[in-house]
Design an enzyme around this catalytic site. Structure first.
Site, PDB file in Angstrom:
ATOM      1  N   TYR A   1      -9.511   0.088   1.288  1.00  0.00           N
ATOM      2  CA  TYR A   1      -9.195   0.338   2.696  1.00  0.00           C
ATOM      3  C   TYR A   1      -8.906   1.792   2.981  1.00  0.00           C
ATOM      4  O   TYR A   1      -8.319   2.497   2.159  1.00  0.00           O
ATOM      5  CB  TYR A   1      -7.955  -0.445   3.112  1.00  0.00           C
TER       6      TYR A   1
ATOM      7  N   ASP B   1       0.819  -1.216   0.000  1.00  0.00           N
ATOM      8  CA  ASP B   1       0.000   0.000   0.000  1.00  0.00           C
ATOM      9  C   ASP B   1       0.853   1.267   0.000  1.00  0.00           C
ATOM     10  O   ASP B   1       0.558   2.226  -0.712  1.00  0.00           O
ATOM     11  CB  ASP B   1      -0.934   0.013   1.218  1.00  0.00           C
TER      12      ASP B   1
HETATM   13 CU   LIG Z   1      -7.118  -6.373   4.505  1.00  0.00          CU
END
Ligand SMILES: [Cu+2]
Length: 254
Positions: free
Chosen positions: A102, A14
């Site tokens: 997310y 990420d």
């Molecule tokens: Cu996750």
């Protein structure tokens, strides 16, 4: 943890691949941050070198959580009871990075005691994959997740690892990493009825490899000190690292 054709290669980075800064979200007043917050814009360099502004990328606020920072009731003085209590009021600096499904909520909390607490919260929506199933009774195979609704499997088995690089300058840049190991000492004399006790034995890491630890696994306090600076009684200036509880993922090698 899904070895099938469509998912086996999915190992997202990420921060490294998407970027927490590039994906900083604009914070929503009175929802992402309380009403006493002030907001700051964020800026990052785009691929062509131009400046990109993220409005309200940070918020800064005092948190009055209703907790006690310090208190004591002194009962040792005859005919007098002295009570002093101080509230915990900390300064929080917050940002949110939205990476795909997310939302990572990143807080730095500065406490009146001098403690600095780093915290990450996870929000957003679940990553899901489609399926023909509509009820768990139909499933007689490994589906690597949980059936959440009609034709929808949520990914159950996966990890998120967050890595912090802490570059501390405690009264200067020459700092040392010290493991304060709790060591069992045996009492061999006939004077004390005690057979053993534990004591703290400090071990300064000379190399990066000596500084390796398994977080939460060793009976040690982890301290970063400036060995060149001392307090009036002669102790080193330093900060203690207090790791949170760690879940150890079984490594899937093969
Ligand atoms: Cu996750």
């Amino acid at each position: 943890m899904d070895p099938t054709e469509e998912y086996y290669y999915k190992t997202f980075f990420d921060c490294g691949e998407f970027g927490f800064g590039q994906n900083a979200a604009s914070l929503v007043p009175l929802a992402d941050c309380p009403n006493n917050a002030v907001f700051m814009d964020g800026y990052y360099a785009a691929h062509d070198g131009s400046t990109v502004k993220v409005p309200n990328a940070f918020c800064i606020f005092e948190r009055h959580a209703g907790d006690i920072m310090w208190r004591h009731t002194e009962l040792g003085i005859p005919n007098r009871v002295i009570t002093e209590a101080r509230p915990e009021v900390s300064l929080v600096v917050r940002m949110v990075a939205t990476i795909g499904n997310y939302d990572h909520i990143i807080d730095w909390e500065f406490k009146p005691s001098g403690s600095i607490k780093a915290q990450v919260g996870l929000s957003g929506v679940l990553e899901v994959k489609s399926t023909t199933f509509t009820n768990v009774d139909q499933i007689n195979e490994e589906v690597y997740g949980t059936l959440l609704g009609d034709n929808t499997i949520g990914f159950k088995n996966h990890d998120h690892f967050l890595t912090y690089r802490l570059d501390l300058d405690i009264d200067g840049v020459a700092n040392s990493f010290v493991k304060q190991n709790l060591v069992t000492k045996h009492v061999n004399d006939e004077v004390s009825p005690r057979k053993s006790y534990w004591a703290v034995v400090s071990e300064t890491a000379k190399t990066e490899s000596e500084a390796k630890i398994r977080s939460g696994m060793a009976p040690s306090d982890l301290v970063i000190v400036n060995p060149n600076k001392k307090t009036k009684p002669g102790n080193h200036h330093g900060y203690r690292l207090i790791p949170g509880t760690a879940t150890h993922s079984p490594s899937a090698r093969g």
